[in-house]
Write a protein that holds these residues in place. Structure first.
Motif, short mmCIF file in Angstrom:
data_model
loop_
_atom_site.label_atom_id
_atom_site.label_comp_id
_atom_site.label_asym_id
_atom_site.label_seq_id
_atom_site.Cartn_x
_atom_site.Cartn_y
_atom_site.Cartn_z
N GLU A 1 -40.61 -14.21 -9.52
CA GLU A 1 -41.21 -12.61 -9.75
C GLU A 1 -40.62 -12.07 -11.33
O GLU A 1 -39.23 -12.28 -11.63
N THR A 2 -41.29 -11.32 -12.02
CA THR A 2 -40.87 -10.54 -12.93
C THR A 2 -41.65 -9.30 -13.19
O THR A 2 -42.58 -9.01 -12.98
N GLN A 3 -40.58 -8.53 -13.81
CA GLN A 3 -41.38 -6.93 -14.07
C GLN A 3 -41.72 -7.24 -15.63
O GLN A 3 -41.01 -7.69 -16.64
N ALA A 4 -42.97 -6.71 -15.93
CA ALA A 4 -43.61 -7.09 -17.29
C ALA A 4 -44.73 -5.82 -17.34
O ALA A 4 -45.07 -5.35 -16.40
N SER B 1 -52.78 -9.71 -22.76
CA SER B 1 -52.45 -8.36 -21.97
C SER B 1 -51.12 -8.01 -22.02
O SER B 1 -50.79 -6.83 -21.43
N ILE B 2 -50.07 -9.15 -22.08
CA ILE B 2 -48.92 -9.14 -21.73
C ILE B 2 -48.16 -8.38 -23.04
O ILE B 2 -48.27 -8.90 -24.02
N HIS B 3 -47.20 -7.36 -22.94
CA HIS B 3 -46.60 -6.77 -23.93
C HIS B 3 -45.65 -7.70 -24.61
O HIS B 3 -45.12 -8.68 -23.95
N GLU B 4 -45.90 -7.82 -25.99
CA GLU B 4 -45.19 -8.85 -26.56
C GLU B 4 -43.55 -8.89 -26.34
O GLU B 4 -42.95 -10.04 -26.46
N ASP B 5 -42.84 -7.76 -26.04
CA ASP B 5 -41.59 -7.74 -25.67
C ASP B 5 -41.30 -8.48 -24.50
O ASP B 5 -40.14 -8.70 -24.24
N ASP B 6 -42.26 -8.61 -23.71
CA ASP B 6 -42.10 -9.24 -22.22
C ASP B 6 -42.83 -10.64 -22.16
O ASP B 6 -42.40 -11.40 -21.11
N LEU B 7 -43.21 -11.19 -23.09
CA LEU B 7 -43.97 -12.51 -23.02
C LEU B 7 -42.95 -13.57 -22.92
O LEU B 7 -43.30 -14.37 -21.89
N ASP B 8 -41.93 -13.66 -23.38
CA ASP B 8 -40.95 -14.80 -23.34
C ASP B 8 -40.58 -14.71 -21.85
O ASP B 8 -40.47 -15.92 -21.20
N ALA B 9 -40.25 -13.60 -21.26
CA ALA B 9 -39.60 -13.54 -19.83
C ALA B 9 -40.87 -14.23 -18.90
O ALA B 9 -40.78 -14.62 -17.85
N GLY C 1 -50.30 -20.19 -28.45
CA GLY C 1 -49.16 -20.61 -28.88
C GLY C 1 -48.05 -20.47 -27.61
O GLY C 1 -47.22 -21.39 -27.58
N GLY C 2 -48.02 -19.77 -26.69
CA GLY C 2 -47.27 -19.59 -25.62
C GLY C 2 -47.38 -20.63 -24.54
O GLY C 2 -46.63 -21.42 -24.08
N GLU C 3 -48.69 -21.40 -24.29
CA GLU C 3 -48.82 -22.65 -23.59
C GLU C 3 -48.37 -23.87 -24.14
O GLU C 3 -47.93 -24.81 -23.78
N LEU C 4 -48.41 -23.70 -25.64
CA LEU C 4 -47.95 -24.85 -26.19
C LEU C 4 -46.45 -25.05 -26.16
O LEU C 4 -46.10 -26.11 -25.99
N LYS C 5 -45.70 -23.96 -26.18
CA LYS C 5 -44.40 -23.86 -25.69
C LYS C 5 -44.17 -24.53 -24.33
O LYS C 5 -42.98 -25.23 -24.26
N LEU C 6 -44.98 -24.41 -23.30
CA LEU C 6 -44.71 -24.73 -22.17
C LEU C 6 -44.95 -26.50 -22.30
O LEU C 6 -44.35 -27.20 -21.24
N LEU C 7 -46.08 -27.01 -23.12
CA LEU C 7 -46.02 -28.32 -23.16
C LEU C 7 -44.94 -29.08 -23.77
O LEU C 7 -44.40 -30.22 -23.34
#
Length: 691
Positions: A214-217, A191-199, A77-83
């Motif tokens: 860079e980002t803190q996650a 493995s990424i916390h759902e609240d940090d996924l968008d960032a 789902g996250g990669e489809l958003k990038l496409l």
């Protein structure tokens, strides 16, 4: 169907050009083009050209019923958003699922429409020999990358195209607690916390566009624990494949925990765990609004806490403080702040209260603290004096509120301890004036604006001057002369007495040296310097010796006067310090003798040379009461000590004291205190008259 394309100056593309391009794209069998649209159910295909039908094997109706993620099964789902980005075009190399079930490796290019709800999708097959060669080169690069990073302690990710990982090293697997097989492709996203996924997705997109970001996650480990990290993405381009990234991860969980611990220690009392004075000041400042109300403070000081420490020990004292902190937290309202101000002092800060409510709270606090507690086998009731202050329009700064509360607490103690007292405005004004005076006294000492006068001391038997006493004087620029009876105790209370005492000692020695230069043998033989009880410590002998050396004076030129009450505070320590001064060759006198109720047995063992008869006993002689003065003079003679009678106001007193056997006389009837210059002239004139 009509289409217009914006151009500079709002030029319109001719309709015949649009029609020609659209027709060419529709009938082309070498170029696969599809159109996707965002719907409530997700992104769906709404149109395709002849090239897409041939490549994919789907009819138009089949495509309309086909979810887009089914066409690209490898995308999460996250990669489809990038496409399907709404801001810019995207390019990925993906396996494309055809109607026959076969998978075609292809480059997929998406372009969003201006409205952001529709995308043109171009699919370019990479099944030819050239593309396969490029892919083989990319695979070789990946193997080299793997060899370099596999054992690196830095968790590392490699994506050659889009969000799909081609490689993760052992350090990253250890960090998240998963095997590499579970993380490759898009598995790492889980493995990424759902609240940090968008960032994270936003930063990946920026990296794919060529940025280094860079980002803190937070990463969620397989066992459910969470690690806080900084992920750094760098752009990576693989020919024939597309844009990817290299990601490195820094685990900052332990560092953040350590920093949080340090911050807590810096702002909290280690014994009770309560906020300390620093955090208290910050808390009040954040809530203080000039002119507003509703903010109030309680300032508590435990009565007789020193008795607990001295009788039961410091461990029991610490237990008492911990129990007081617990009772305070249990008694105040939810949301009120309880802080340890220092020592046995605590502060409670309340919001949205009036004076009646905060006084009632202070009463409940006093009752809670007064309940007995067992310490060292003894029942102790920790009574407290409580000062109460409610914010008024007169408070212009946050620290004034706490300071006024402190003043109110001292008012409570002065009223008899164990009391609750609301700030008295007159006392507040007096306390603030006292604070200003302390600041001005500090400046006066620093600028050496404290001056000295010198009062001669006479031999009773011979009548000539044998010494002077140095007397500190302060003339304030606005208040005028301020009595030593005011500023000396003020210096003792505020910690300025050491500076004041050193100034008096140094200036006296300087003046003696100047008199020697000016008068020669006619100069005063000795100067008496008063020393406060707070100066009577191990530093005093060294300070006196340094002043004498600085001005090249013999130790016999100085006599140190110490009050009887100062000696009796700690007789053993006082005796040791006096002996050190005596060993230097300094003469020692006990000032105001007879007013401090000292032990005569102990007095016999003090290394002193002289007793000064207090002026109050000399004054009684005018009413015919010479008993005490006579007794002090007789006692001194018995102990082989000399005596100085202070405050001799009449010649009759001088004669009577001489008859009683006093050694020296000092008073206004004989000579008034003089400045250094006037004293030089006075001693010169006296020497001339004698000769």
């Amino acid at each position: 169907m009509s289409v217009s394309i914006s151009a500079p100056h709002e030029d319109m593309v001719p309709p015949e050009v649009v029609s020609s391009v659209f027709y060419s794209a529709t009938v082309s069998d070498s170029l696969a083009i599809l159109v996707a649209e965002a719907t409530a159910a997700g992104q769906r295909l709404t149109w395709c050209n002849e090239g897409a039908v041939q490549l994919l094997g789907y009819g138009l109706d089949d495509l309309r019923a086909l979810p887009l993620d089914q066409l690209f099964p490898s995308l999460g789902g996250g990669e489809l958003k990038l496409l399907l980005r709404r801001e810019r075009a995207a390019r990925m190399t993906l396996p494309v699922h055809t109607a026959s079930g076969a998978v075609v490796e292809a480059v997929v290019i998406t372009t969003p429409s201006p409205g952001g709800r529709m995308w043109t999708i171009r699919i370019l097959s990479t099944s030819n020999e050239h593309e396969r060669a490029l892919r083989a080169t990319a695979d070789a690069h990946e193997r080299r990358f793997s060899a370099l990073t596999e054992r690196s302690p830095v968790p590392t990710l490699l994506s050659e195209q889009g969000m799909r990982l081609a490689h993760v090293n052992d350090a990253f697997c250890t960090l998240v607690g998963l095997r590499a097989e579970q993380l490759l492709g898009t598995g790492w996203i889980n493995s990424i916390h759902e609240d940090d996924l968008d960032a994270v997705i936003e930063q990946v997109a920026a990296a794919l566009d060529g940025d280094e970001v860079e980002t803190q996650a937070r990463l969620v480990r397989d066992d459910g624990t969470v690690r806080t990290t900084v992920i750094r993405f760098a752009h990576l381009f693989t020919p024939g494949v597309g844009a990817g990234f290299v990601g490195t991860i820094e685990d900052i969980t332990d560092r953040l925990a350590f920093e949080a611990k340090l911050a807590h220690q810096a702002n909290h009392d280690p014994l009770t765990g309560l906020p300390n004075r620093t955090l208290l000041a910050q808390y009040v400042a954040e809530r203080f609004q000039t002119g507003a109300g509703g903010l109030a403070c309680l300032f508590l000081d435990l009565d007789n806490f020193k008795v607990v420490n001295d009788s039961l020990g410091h461990t029991a004292g610490d237990e008492l403080l911990v129990e007081v902190a617990a009772r305070l937290r249990a008694t105040v309202r939810p949301g009120d702040l309880v802080a340890r101000f220092g020592g046995d002092e605590f502060v409670v800060v309340c919001e949205k209260v009036d004076e009646e409510a905060v006084v009632a709270l202070a009463g409940r606090v006093s009752e809670a603290l007064a309940r007995p507690m067992r310490l060292g086998g003894v029942d102790v009731r920790p009574y407290a004096s409580v000062g109460v202050t409610v914010q008024t329009a007169e408070h212009t700064a946050a620290d004034e509120l706490i300071r006024d509360c402190d003043i109110a607490m001292y008012q409570a103690k002065a009223g008899g301890k164990g009391r609750v007292t609301v700030l008295d405005q007159q006392a507040r004004a007096e306390a603030r004036d006292k604070l200003r005076l302390v600041a001005e006294l500090r400046d006066a000492i620093d600028r050496r604006e404290i001056t000295l006068t010198y009062q001669p001391i006479f031999s009773a038997s011979e009548g000539h001057p044998v010494a002077v006493e140095s007397l500190a004087r302060w003339t304030h620029g606005e208040r005028g002369p301020i009595s030593p009876a005011t500023f000396v105790p003020l210096a003792e209370e505020s910690g300025l007495i050491s500076g004041l005492g050193l100034l008096v000692l140094d200036e006296t020695c300087r003046q003696l040296a100047e008199w020697d230069h000016l008068l020669g043998p006619a100069a005063p033989p000795r100067a008496n310097v008063n020393v406060s009880a707070l100066q009577l410590d191990d530093n005093l002998p060294g300070q006196v010796a340094a002043a004498l050396e600085r001005h090249e004076l013999a130790p016999s030129r100085i006599s140190v006067e110490i009050t009887e009450s100062a000696l009796m505070k700690d007789p053993t320590s006082a005796r040791e310090i006096l002996q050190q001064l005596r060993d230097l060759g300094i003469e020692l006198a006990i000032d105001d003798f007879g007013t401090g109720y000292s032990s005569l047995a102990y007095l016999r063992h003090l290394p002193v040379d002289c007793l000064k008869v207090d002026r109050s006993f000399v004054a009684e002689m005018a009413q015919g009461h010479a008993e005490i003065a006579s007794a002090v003079i007789a006692l001194a003679a018995t102990l082989n000590l000399c005596t100085v009678a202070e405050g001799v106001e009449t010649l009759e007193q001088a004669a009577e004291l001489t008859q009683l056997g006093v050694t020296y006389l000092q008073g206004f009837s004989l000579a008034e205190p003089m400045t250094g210059g006037h004293a030089a002239a006075w001693f010169a004139a006296y020497q001339k008259d004698e000769s």
